[in-house]
Write a protein that holds these residues in place. Structure first.
Motif, short mmCIF file in Angstrom:
data_model
loop_
_atom_site.label_atom_id
_atom_site.label_comp_id
_atom_site.label_asym_id
_atom_site.label_seq_id
_atom_site.Cartn_x
_atom_site.Cartn_y
_atom_site.Cartn_z
N SER A 114 7.22 183.00 104.89
CA SER A 114 6.64 182.35 103.72
C SER A 114 5.92 181.06 104.11
O SER A 114 4.81 180.77 103.66
N LEU A 115 6.55 180.25 105.00
CA LEU A 115 5.94 178.99 105.42
C LEU A 115 4.69 179.22 106.26
O LEU A 115 3.70 178.48 106.15
N ALA A 116 4.71 180.25 107.11
CA ALA A 116 3.53 180.56 107.92
C ALA A 116 2.36 180.98 107.03
O ALA A 116 1.22 180.56 107.24
N ALA A 117 2.66 181.80 106.02
CA ALA A 117 1.61 182.24 105.09
C ALA A 117 1.07 181.04 104.30
O ALA A 117 -0.15 180.92 104.10
N ALA A 118 1.97 180.16 103.86
CA ALA A 118 1.54 178.97 103.12
C ALA A 118 0.70 178.06 104.01
O ALA A 118 -0.30 177.49 103.57
N ASN A 119 1.10 177.93 105.25
CA ASN A 119 0.35 177.09 106.19
C ASN A 119 -1.06 177.63 106.41
O ASN A 119 -2.03 176.88 106.52
N LYS A 120 -1.16 178.96 106.46
CA LYS A 120 -2.48 179.58 106.62
C LYS A 120 -3.34 179.30 105.38
O LYS A 120 -4.54 179.01 105.50
N ARG A 121 -2.70 179.36 104.23
CA ARG A 121 -3.42 179.09 102.98
C ARG A 121 -3.89 177.63 102.94
O ARG A 121 -5.03 177.34 102.56
N LEU A 147 1.20 182.51 112.96
CA LEU A 147 2.33 183.45 112.87
C LEU A 147 2.24 184.34 111.64
O LEU A 147 3.01 185.29 111.50
N ALA A 148 1.31 184.01 110.74
CA ALA A 148 1.18 184.81 109.51
C ALA A 148 0.55 186.15 109.85
O ALA A 148 -0.43 186.23 110.59
#
Length: 713
Positions: A601-608, A711-712
């Protein structure tokens, strides 16, 4: 379609020993693959290659006398071109049918099938399977054509007129399917069932092979030949171990030498020989190299790895009394060892320092000057490395105030002398000993402690898995030497291309990486490159950008080979960490973080967040105004970030990268809520800027160890 073992053998004159293994593998592999492609051999067929000094061959199990017929569907042409408006064949279709061996009688059998946006006519037919004689001829021709022949010979056939090009003159061709000869031809030879065995020890001059499966046995029993390269190699290893064990010693390990000796004998016989013990006063590397390179002998070592005066030879004959063979080899090796002793004695009559002026006469590179100029550049780069170590946060040796002055002095001396052994007789005879002999000569002169070791070690690591320099002086000198090579050659545009790397720059780059990582040196790679560039003056263009990219590429390849995933490597190297010694710990931290339930979840948020910030024009806002935090979700995220960021930063500064990333796990819930409830691109410019500042702070806190967005999935 009878299935039996197929045997093929080319009997030739003595093949080049260093190429035999590859020749044998290529011949067997290409021929077997061709038979399988033609449907004559099953995909799971057992392929047994044969390669000896005078033959290339193979046996393939389950080969058919005729391949099975194959149903094929052939596209002819689009329907619009093939048929008239009333469905009659056009001249173009009739011409196409004739070209594929059919006529108008097959028109009712043609199929109309979709082909993209239109329809086309297809013809179903049955292709007869290849006969073994035809398929083997094709496979044999292909196998011979694709042999990696180091140098082709041209020779005449028996008719005195025809010329043939091959690696060595070929005299016989055997091709048996079971017990039957397959009538094929190659190199002016017709296939039969007769071959020849050992030149001296065969019980019969001609071996008539009864059956494809009896070939190896008959050749061993009647021809005194172990046809399989692998079996012959294993037999040599067995005999070497047995002979060495009788002496309480161990043979030197050298895979290349073992392959070469296997290619020199057809029926090995290992014998024990010896030389005069006084030759052991010569450095053992010299004696070992001359015995291996010139005589193909296996030196014997004691339990401590020291050379003894005994060695093993691999003979190709088995006399009842081997004394003549033993004494002959002992007599032959003696002049070689005497030469090595002479070189060693003569070289020590001049000091390394007295040879320094001679380096000015040795050209290193047409655009980069002499070895003398190179030595001065290495010396200057080494001094810069010591200066950077002196200023590093973590000192090289914490308690010794004079350490860096002493280190600088030792490195300067070692750098000036490191290449002087290139001018010695021993290195002139054996270039492989450069560095090693410099160390011996430095020790014999009584140079300062550590300088001799540094001279010996400054080429390390020479290859993957090689040892690193043993002391600080050698480490700095090795690093300086490799940086000088890389910066200089990159600076004149001599970059590796494809599989061509004539100056071994990939190996030098990996050497620098290993020195920085495995020696835990507190040095910044960009600063090292920047310090090395000025020592070349006007000779080069600044290669820093290209060279640092090259280092990153080599490091990424190396890390993936060590078992790290592409995502993990990409996440860490995306930040271009200056200190490579920290990379392994960062990778372990990323791996530990990825195992957390909050990671995805954090990796996806970081990508966003990264994507949002990339679209911002101009400088990113950094100041967060608490009064403008209107939504509960953004207030919660700001509060969580204010609490978590200092914890993560403190652990990062303490080099606790795992702890730094794990502290970020507490941000999952507030980050998820923020993106669920808050519109970042609000119409109010002040509100929008404040939210971008919040995301910018979040992005900075999350990406100090690695770029987590990589990592996403």
């Amino acid at each position: 379609m009878t299935a039996q073992t197929l045997l093929v053998e080319l009997f030739v004159e003595e093949l080049p020993p260093k190429a035999l293994k590859k020749l044998g593998e290529s011949f067997a592999g290409t021929l077997a693959a061709s038979l399988q492609a033609q449907g004559l051999a099953p995909a799971d067929a057992t392929v047994t290659p044969f390669a000896s000094p005078r033959r290339l061959g193979l046996a393939v199990s389950g080969v058919l006398s005729k391949a099975a017929d194959r149903a094929v569907q052939q596209k002819l042409m689009p329907v619009a071109v093939a048929l008239t408006a009333d469905g009659q064949p056009t001249p173009a279709l009739l011409k196409k049918l004739a070209a594929v061996g059919a006529d108008a009688s097959v028109l009712p059998q043609l199929k109309r099938l979709p082909d993209g946006k239109a329809e086309a006519l297809f013809l179903d037919s049955l292709v007869p399977g290849a006969l073994l004689s035809e398929g083997l001829q094709k496979a044999l021709d292909e196998a011979i054509a694709k042999l990696p022949i180091p140098k082709v010979m041209t020779y005449q056939l028996a008719d005195g007129w025809s010329d043939v090009k091959f690696v060595r003159p070929a005299h016989r061709l055997v091709a048996l399917h079971g017990e039957h000869v397959v009538h094929v031809q190659a190199l002016g030879l017709n296939a039969g069932r007769e071959t020849q065995g050992h030149r001296f020890e065969a019980t019969t001059p001609v071996v008539t092979v009864d059956h494809a499966e009896s070939y190896a046995r008959q050749l061993r029993e009647q021809g005194a030949v172990i046809a399989s390269f692998d079996e012959r190699r294993a037999e040599i290893v067995r005999q070497l171990q047995t002979a060495a064990a009788k002496e309480g010693l161990q043979p030197i390990e050298d895979e290349a030498l073992l392959d070469e000796v296997t290619a020199l004998v057809e029926k090995p016989n290992v014998l024990t020989c010896q030389f005069e013990p006084e030759f052991l006063a010569v450095p053992q590397e010299c004696l070992i190299l001359t015995m291996k390179a010139n005589q193909k002998y296996f030196p014997l070592l004691d339990s401590h790895g020291k050379l003894t005066h005994k060695f093993l030879i691999v003979s190709n004959i088995h006399p009842a009394d081997p004394s003549a063979v033993i004494s002959g080899n002992e007599r032959v090796v003696r002049p070689r060892l005497a030469d090595a002793k002479f070189f060693f004695d003569q070289d020590r009559k001049k000091t390394l320092e007295s040879r320094v002026p001679g380096l000015a006469k040795v050209v290193y590179h047409g655009k980069l000057g002499t070895q003398g100029e190179r030595a001065l550049r290495v010396q200057a780069i080494a001094h810069a490395i010591v200066s950077q170590l002196r200023l590093a946060t973590v000192p090289f040796t914490a308690d010794d105030k004079d350490h860096f002055d002493v280190l600088d002095s030792k490195v300067a001396q070692a750098a000036l002398l490191a290449k002087t052994d290139l001018l010695t007789d021993m290195v002139g005879e054996f270039p492989e000993l450069q560095g090693i002999m410099g160390g011996y000569y430095a020790r014999s002169e009584g140079l300062r402690d550590g300088v001799a070791i540094a001279i010996e070690d400054h080429y390390k690591p020479r290859f993957a898995g090689d040892a690193l320099p043993r002391n600080h002086t050698g480490t700095v000198l090795a690093l300086a030497d490799k940086l000088e090579t890389l910066v200089g050659l990159f600076g004149i545009g001599q970059l590796p291309t494809g599989d061509k790397d004539p100056f071994a720059l990939r190996r030098h780059a990996l050497g620098v990486i290993r020195l920085l990582v495995e020696k835990h040196l507190p040095l910044d790679l960009p600063a090292l490159v920047a310090a090395a560039v000025p020592v070349f003056g006007e000779l080069i263009q600044n290669p820093a950008e290209a060279l640092l990219g090259f280092f990153t590429d080599r490091l990424a390849v190396s890390l993936r080979e060590q078992g790290y995933s592409a995502q993990e490597v990409d996440a860490v190297l995306a930040l271009a960490p200056a200190r490579l010694g920290e990379v392994p710990r960062r990778l372990e931290a990323v791996r530990a973080f990825a195992a957390l339930p909050e990671a995805a979840s954090l990796a996806a948020a970081n990508k966003r967040v990264s994507n949002i910030l990339k679209k911002v024009e101009g400088a990113l806002p950094t100041a967060i105004d608490g009064a403008l935090l209107k939504e509960p979700a953004e207030q919660a995220l700001a509060a969580a970030l204010a609490q978590v960021a200092p914890q993560a930063d403190a652990r990062f500064e303490a080099h606790d990268y795992t702890g730094s990333l794990q502290a970020l796990a507490a941000l999952k819930a507030p980050v998820d809520a923020f993106f669920e409830d808050v519109m970042v691109n609000a119409e109010d410019p002040a509100l929008r800027a404040n939210r971008l500042a919040l995301l910018n702070g979040l992005h900075g806190a999350m990406n100090r160890v690695a770029d987590l967005s990589r990592l996403a999935s």
